[in-house]
Design an enzyme around this catalytic site. Structure first.
Site: not given
Ligand SMILES: *Cc1c(COP(=O)(O)O)cnc(C)c1O
Length: 420
Positions: A128, A205, A230-231, A380
């Protein structure tokens, strides 16, 4: 409709679904809209508005500053619940704070500080973006070598590539347990063991994994992790993230932002920074209380359903999506862009199509199907098991094949939107 799995099969799966009733625990304003993007922003739990109203009116409006006497420990309290119900960690090893990006920075910096003789950081070249940028920044600031391991866009990182890269200079490996694009699921225990044997630490992560797949941080020997709430955890837009540090490392590691929330006897307001010995030392500052509060009712739903049952349904949803994609979509130019079978990925899957962006837009605008586009040419699809019906997956892919077969997307602008 011709060919493939009939809708009756999806109806039977819904009828036999032990989690079916959990759909009612969420706000669903338009039942005709099929929401397949719970991996970006989970739905609003039905209990959240009332709880937030209470926190706002009674806690803030009535209690005012006195409410902090209770609020101050909410990050730790929610962390313990995540540890037990979602992350397979021990009490006192998880805390909710800041964002995933910021926590990633804090823990990566802490791990690098604790490995002064080593100068290499490994990451998945397809991870990401925020993870890649945070590590790029850390590497530049500290004069470290950042090695971006080539990985398959659809299949994820080959453990052999990681093994070959783990030399005696590697301080830290940063990996997503579930890849944000393909959904590829890594083997946490195997990676932890590989890294340990090479004297490196792993920072996981868990953003696309938490609440979707069972995670066993303690049992797999994981040392560091971060992730979103939040996911799949449905904590709401921008709800604070979690971080995990294995108990044995609490006194060994120090994070770089020395805020007062990590301080021993915080309200003694002492002259020098002297962090607590517990997970609290990875905190920095006053949390966004309203967003933090929204995690509480969201987590209650996940706890009640249980991650094992969520995963079991996620696998069935994935199997149905795979089968329908093969039957209906492959002849229309779609190609699977995720590992198979669904056991090899998290709860989302991707499909490759050269017109993925315009198809995604058309699906939302004309067919009431919300999924998302991921660069360069992936559609996706994230059917969050807590509230997605099997018939919704069937209907969504049926609408998708209709949009693709009719060429309905051809009239849409090719340019990307600000947010995809
Ligand atoms: C969604 C996501 C993030 C989001 O990071 P924020 O700091 O909340 O913007 C980070 N890492 C991964 C792998 C994600 O999927």
């Amino acid at each position: 409709m011709e060919g493939g799995i009939s809708r009756a099969v999806a109806e039977e799966l819904d009828a036999a679904d032990p989690l079916a009733a959990f759909r009612e625990r969420f706000v669903i304003t338009d039942p005709e809209t099929i929401y397949l993007d719970g991996n970006s922003l989970g739905r609003l739990p039905a209990a959240t508005p009332e709880l937030l109203r209470e926190v706002v009116e009674e806690g803030w409006g009535g209690g005012l500053v006195r409410s902090w006497g209770d609020w101050i420990d909410w990050g730790a309290r929610l962390g313990d619940r995540l540890a037990e119900g979602v992350l397979g960690a021990r009490p006192g090893e998880v805390v909710v704070s800041d964002s995933t990006s910021v926590n990633l920075y804090k823990l990566a910096a802490a791990a690098l500080d604790a490995a002064p003789g080593r100068g290499t950081v490994l990451m998945d070249a397809e991870d990401f973006p925020t993870n890649r940028y945070v590590l790029q920044g850390l590497a530049e600031q500290r004069g470290l070598r950042l090695r971006r391991l080539a990985s398959d866009l659809d299949g994820g990182l080959d453990p052999e590539v990681l093994r070959a890269a783990l030399d005696g200079d590697v301080a830290l490996v940063v990996l997503s347990l579930v890849s944000y694009r393909s959904g590829a699921l890594a083997d946490m225990a195997a990676v932890n063991a590989l890294a340990r044997a090479a004297g490196a630490r792993v920072l996981w992560d868990l953003s696309h994994a938490a609440g979707a797949v069972p995670v066993e941080l303690a049992a797999t020997g994981a040392e560091l992790a971060v992730g979103c709430t939040y996911k799949y955890l449905n904590g709401g837009p921008g709800s604070p993230a979690f971080l995990y540090v294995r108990r044995e490392l609490h006194e060994v590691l120090r994070q770089p932002v020395w805020g007062w929330f990590g301080q021993r006897e915080q309200f003694a307001m002492g002259p020098e920074y002297d962090p607590v010995a517990s997970i609290g030392r990875f905190l920095v500052s006053t949390p966004p209380l309203l967003s933090l509060a929204a995690i509480d009712p969201a987590l209650a739903v996940v706890e009640e359903a249980g991650v094992a049952r969520i995963r079991a349904k996620g696998l069935l949803l994935g199997r149905l999506a795979d089968a329908l994609a093969d039957d209906w979509l492959a002849p229309l130019g779609f190609r699977p862009a995720s590992p198979r079978p669904p056991e090899l990925r998290g709860s989302h899957l991707s499909l490759h199509h050269p017109e993925a962006w315009r198809i995604c837009q058309t699906l939302a605008a004309e067919a009431k199907v919300v999924c998302d586009y991921r660069t360069p040419d992936r559609l996706r699809i994230g059917p969050s098991p807590l509230y997605t019906r099997f018939t919704e997956v069937w209907d969504a892919l049926d609408r998708l094949r209709e949009v693709a077969a009719r060429g309905a997307y051809l009239s849409r602008p090719p340019g990307l939107a600000r947010v995809t």
